[in-house]
Design a protein around this motif. Structure first.
Motif, PDB file in Angstrom:
ATOM      1  N   UNK A 274       0.835  -1.206   0.000  1.00 35.83           N
ATOM      2  CA  UNK A 274       0.000   0.000   0.000  1.00 35.83           C
ATOM      3  C   UNK A 274       0.865   1.248   0.000  1.00 35.83           C
ATOM      4  N   UNK A 275       1.939   1.247   0.804  1.00 32.13           N
ATOM      5  CA  UNK A 275       2.840   2.401   0.858  1.00 32.13           C
ATOM      6  C   UNK A 275       3.504   2.636  -0.491  1.00 32.13           C
ATOM      7  N   UNK A 276       3.896   1.565  -1.173  1.00 26.89           N
ATOM      8  CA  UNK A 276       4.540   1.697  -2.482  1.00 26.89           C
ATOM      9  C   UNK A 276       3.550   2.195  -3.535  1.00 26.89           C
ATOM     10  N   UNK A 277       2.274   1.759  -3.446  1.00 24.43           N
ATOM     11  CA  UNK A 277       1.259   2.263  -4.386  1.00 24.43           C
ATOM     12  C   UNK A 277       1.050   3.760  -4.180  1.00 24.43           C
ATOM     13  N   UNK A 278       0.986   4.170  -2.909  1.00 23.51           N
ATOM     14  CA  UNK A 278       0.829   5.597  -2.610  1.00 23.51           C
ATOM     15  C   UNK A 278       2.030   6.395  -3.143  1.00 23.51           C
ATOM     16  N   UNK A 279       3.235   5.882  -2.873  1.00 25.80           N
ATOM     17  CA  UNK A 279       4.443   6.576  -3.324  1.00 25.80           C
ATOM     18  C   UNK A 279       4.497   6.671  -4.842  1.00 25.80           C
ATOM     19  N   UNK A 280       4.068   5.622  -5.512  1.00 24.74           N
ATOM     20  CA  UNK A 280       4.092   5.597  -6.975  1.00 24.74           C
ATOM     21  C   UNK A 280       3.323   6.782  -7.555  1.00 24.74           C
ATOM     22  N   UNK A 281       2.163   7.098  -6.946  1.00 23.94           N
ATOM     23  CA  UNK A 281       1.356   8.228  -7.429  1.00 23.94           C
ATOM     24  C   UNK A 281       2.086   9.554  -7.204  1.00 23.94           C
ATOM     25  N   UNK A 282       2.692   9.711  -6.017  1.00 26.95           N
ATOM     26  CA  UNK A 282       3.368  10.980  -5.707  1.00 26.95           C
ATOM     27  C   UNK A 282       4.673  11.102  -6.501  1.00 26.95           C
ATOM     28  N   UNK A 283       5.321   9.977  -6.786  1.00 21.70           N
ATOM     29  CA  UNK A 283       6.520  10.015  -7.640  1.00 21.70           C
ATOM     30  C   UNK A 283       6.154  10.578  -9.005  1.00 21.70           C
ATOM     31  N   UNK A 284       5.011  10.126  -9.536  1.00 24.46           N
ATOM     32  CA  UNK A 284       4.549  10.635 -10.835  1.00 24.46           C
ATOM     33  C   UNK A 284       4.267  12.133 -10.749  1.00 24.46           C
ATOM     34  N   UNK A 285       3.675  12.565  -9.629  1.00 27.26           N
ATOM     35  CA  UNK A 285       3.397  13.997  -9.425  1.00 27.26           C
ATOM     36  C   UNK A 285       4.703  14.787  -9.327  1.00 27.26           C
ATOM     37  N   UNK A 286       5.687  14.203  -8.654  1.00 31.19           N
ATOM     38  CA  UNK A 286       6.992  14.869  -8.502  1.00 31.19           C
ATOM     39  C   UNK A 286       7.681  15.013  -9.853  1.00 31.19           C
ATOM     40  N   UNK A 287       7.600  13.998 -10.677  1.00 27.29           N
ATOM     41  CA  UNK A 287       8.152  14.106 -12.028  1.00 27.29           C
ATOM     42  C   UNK A 287       7.474  15.248 -12.789  1.00 27.29           C
ATOM     43  N   UNK A 288       6.179  15.336 -12.630  1.00 24.43           N
ATOM     44  CA  UNK A 288       5.393  16.355 -13.345  1.00 24.43           C
ATOM     45  C   UNK A 288       5.873  17.757 -12.980  1.00 24.43           C
ATOM     46  N   UNK A 289       6.003  18.030 -11.668  1.00 25.81           N
ATOM     47  CA  UNK A 289       6.362  19.394 -11.267  1.00 25.81           C
ATOM     48  C   UNK A 289       7.802  19.725 -11.653  1.00 25.81           C
ATOM     49  N   UNK A 290       8.710  18.752 -11.546  1.00 26.85           N
ATOM     50  CA  UNK A 290      10.110  19.011 -11.914  1.00 26.85           C
ATOM     51  C   UNK A 290      10.226  19.222 -13.421  1.00 26.85           C
ATOM     52  N   UNK A 291       9.622  18.347 -14.200  1.00 25.57           N
ATOM     53  CA  UNK A 291       9.690  18.484 -15.654  1.00 25.57           C
ATOM     54  C   UNK A 291       9.033  19.779 -16.128  1.00 25.57           C
TER      55      UNK A 291
END
Length: 605
Positions: free
Chosen positions: A461-478
């Motif tokens: 569950x923690x990894x699924x949650x992180x996966x979503x925020x990792x995608x969000x983090x990529x979005x803001x950096x890019x």
């Protein structure tokens, strides 16, 4: 029993010698501070300067290995070119022979008058007393280090005296004299020099031992000469060890030390013994003393340096042929080429200098974006190779910040227009934020490495949650990097609500993690690394906001080299809330639980 005592006294003398030399060298380096290293790499733009400075610096710190290890570090970090390093190494080879002449002081003897005052025992005693007094009464660090230098010199001299005293009885030993004649065979003598220096990790210590043996009066030139030739090659061991983990140019500079000494050994070995076979030198069996050993050691190194100096470029090509670049090394070289744009000659033309700076900052922003992507990939799919690459690229990003910062500070001392001053200031702020983003990417990588080493695994569950925020983090950096590189005002205005969205997502993840903790599904160790990752996400997002702010400010100031057709404005509350809600909905970890694994293709530029 006598032999055991003799060996123990000899080893004790060697130990004191090595410690004294280390104490003296460390003291000299600390008195010089960072100025010594700075002077070394700033003043070596030509091979001749490199040779002279290598000789001078090594004469000061009494260790060619230490100088070369320093040079390997400079080359590895990109501060110095390989051809500069070769010049310095040639000089270091010459400079290390000075130690042999200093050691001759330990053989000064006298029975009375001024000669007695200049004896080695008196010199050592005076140095020890003066050094101790300086350490006790001096309140400044430089004074205490000067005391260390004098104490180190005294210990070094005492060690030499102990070595000489230990081997003194051997002058009467027929077995010892017979053993020495065995090493008059050039091949065996060279092997002895290599082995002895490889063990002691110091050419100076090996020369000191040969000088100590020479006081027996039975050491012939035919025995001492091949050992001296082998000593240079053996001294390469600590240098080669220092290159473990270095990049290809760092490895080449370390191997240059070995190559130079092997070349010197072959030149002297083949040339000298070929001539001797024809003319039979009369001095081959002449007895060697400390001074004659110091002279031969210096002669060998100086002539080697003079012969190899004209072929530095050829040595560089040979090293590049022997140690070839991998695709990753070629990528690093391409990235490092950005620094060549920061030419000091452009500083007198601020408009051009700022244009060059802009190109390098663009390069830095691209490296930061890619390294953040690698670090985020590590969370989902760890590999040691990827972790090592993140750290290597972080060093490159730090170098960007250092080079750009120094260049811009120098530029601001020129006569600039108000627009140019604002631009230089803006670049300084942007590179600071980019460097901090790079730091947090490195922290994420270190956290994943820690998880790997300590066998910490997050729940599904923690990894699924992180996966979503990792995608969000990529979005803001890019989005931030694209907004900066393209000076896209519309995109830059979205970063602030995106950052607020990242903060909210991290708060949600923290709350969900606390729930898992209370249910016993996670432990405190997992919570610590989880918190570190989320904190890094928030900090990266905040620096993205700062960079986007510089884009908006550029539109407000409208400097003459950035002509914009529209003006910056602030988002209305409604626009802000709409962007914020869209971002949260896009990366909602509950609604999009089956989101694909957020792994970025690292080959994408």
């Amino acid at each position: 029993m006598d032999i055991i005592l003799m060996v123990l006294n000899l080893l004790c003398g060697v130990a004191l010698f090595l410690y004294g030399m280390s104490l003296m060298g460390d003291g000299l380096k600390r008195v010089a501070g960072d100025k010594l290293e700075s002077f070394l790499y700033k003043m070596t733009n030509t091979p001749l300067k490199g040779l002279l400075l290598g000789t001078a610096v090594t004469s000061v710190i009494q260790s060619s290995s230490a100088t070369t290890v320093m040079v390997v570090g400079f080359v590895n970090s990109g501060m110095m070119k390989l051809f500069q390093a070769i010049g310095i190494i040639l000089g270091a080879n010459i400079g290390t022979s000075i130690t042999g002449w200093i050691l001759c002081l330990s053989y000064i003897e006298g029975s009375g008058g001024i000669t007695r005052l200049l004896s080695s025992a008196t010199i050592a005693a005076v140095a020890a007393i003066a050094g101790t007094v300086m350490k006790m009464i001096s309140k400044r660090s430089a004074g205490k280090q000067l005391g260390n230098i004098l104490i180190g010199f005294a210990i070094l001299m005492t060690g030499m005296q102990m070595m000489s005293a230990a081997v003194s009885p051997l002058r009467q030993s027929a077995v010892f004299i017979e053993a020495l004649t065995m090493f008059s065979n050039p091949f065996l003598g060279i092997l002895l020099g290599i082995a002895m220096t490889a063990v002691l990790q110091s050419a100076s210590a090996s020369i000191g031992i040969i000088q100590a043996l020479s006081v027996t009066g039975v050491l012939a030139f035919s025995t001492a000469f091949p050992v001296i030739l082998g000593i240079g090659v053996g001294a390469a061991c600590p240098v080669l060890i220092s290159a473990i983990g270095a990049n290809k140019n760092g490895q080449r500079s370390a191997f240059a030390y070995l190559l130079i000494n092997v070349a010197g050994m072959l030149l002297w070995g083949i040339g000298f013994y070929a001539i001797n076979a024809a003319v039979h030198f009369s001095f081959m069996e002449s007895t060697m003393g400390p001074v004659s050993i110091a002279f031969v050691n210096s002669l060998v190194r100086i002539v080697t340096g003079v012969l190899l100096f004209p072929v530095i470029k050829q040595l560089e090509k040979l090293l590049c042929t022997m140690i070839k670049d991998s695709p990753e090394d070629l990528e690093d070289m391409k990235e490092s080429a950005d620094f060549d744009l920061l030419d000091e000659r452009f500083l007198n033309a601020p408009y051009v200098a700022l244009g060059q700076t802009s190109r390098v900052v663009m390069g830095m922003s691209a490296r930061v974006r890619k390294n953040v992507g690698r670090a985020l990939n590590l969370i989902l799919e760890f590999s040691q190779k990827r972790f090592d690459k993140v750290q290597r690229k972080e060093e490159l990003i730090d170098k960007y910040e250092s080079k750009l910062g120094a260049y811009l500070v120098t530029l601001t001392k020129q006569e600039l227009t108000s627009e140019q001053t604002r631009a230089a200031t803006a670049y300084l702020r942007v590179i600071g934020d980019l460097e901090r983003i790079g730091d947090y990417a490195s922290r994420i990588a270190h956290t994943t490495n820690q998880m790997q080493e300590k066998n910490i695994h997050l729940s599904e569950e923690a990894m699924r949650d992180l996966n979503a925020v990792i995608e969000a983090e990529r979005d803001i950096v890019n989005s931030t990097i694209r907004a900066y590189q393209e000076q896209d005002l519309d995109m830059s205005m979205k970063i602030k609500p995106y950052s607020a969205g990242i903060r909210t997502l991290c708060e949600i993840l923290n709350a969900r993690h606390i729930g898992r903790l209370s249910r016993g599904e996670c432990d405190m160790q997992q919570g610590a690394v989880y918190g570190e990752i989320l904190n890094a996400f928030e900090r990266i997002a905040s620096h993205c906001v700062a960079i986007s702010g510089m884009v908006r400010r550029a539109y407000q100031n409208n400097p003459d080299y950035h002509v914009h057709s529209k003006k910056a404005r602030e988002l209305t509350d409604e626009e802000y809330q709409q962007l914020y809600n869209q971002f949260l909905e896009k990366y909602d970890m509950i609604k999009n639980a089956e989101r694909p694994l957020s792994l970025e293709d690292e080959t994408v530029s």
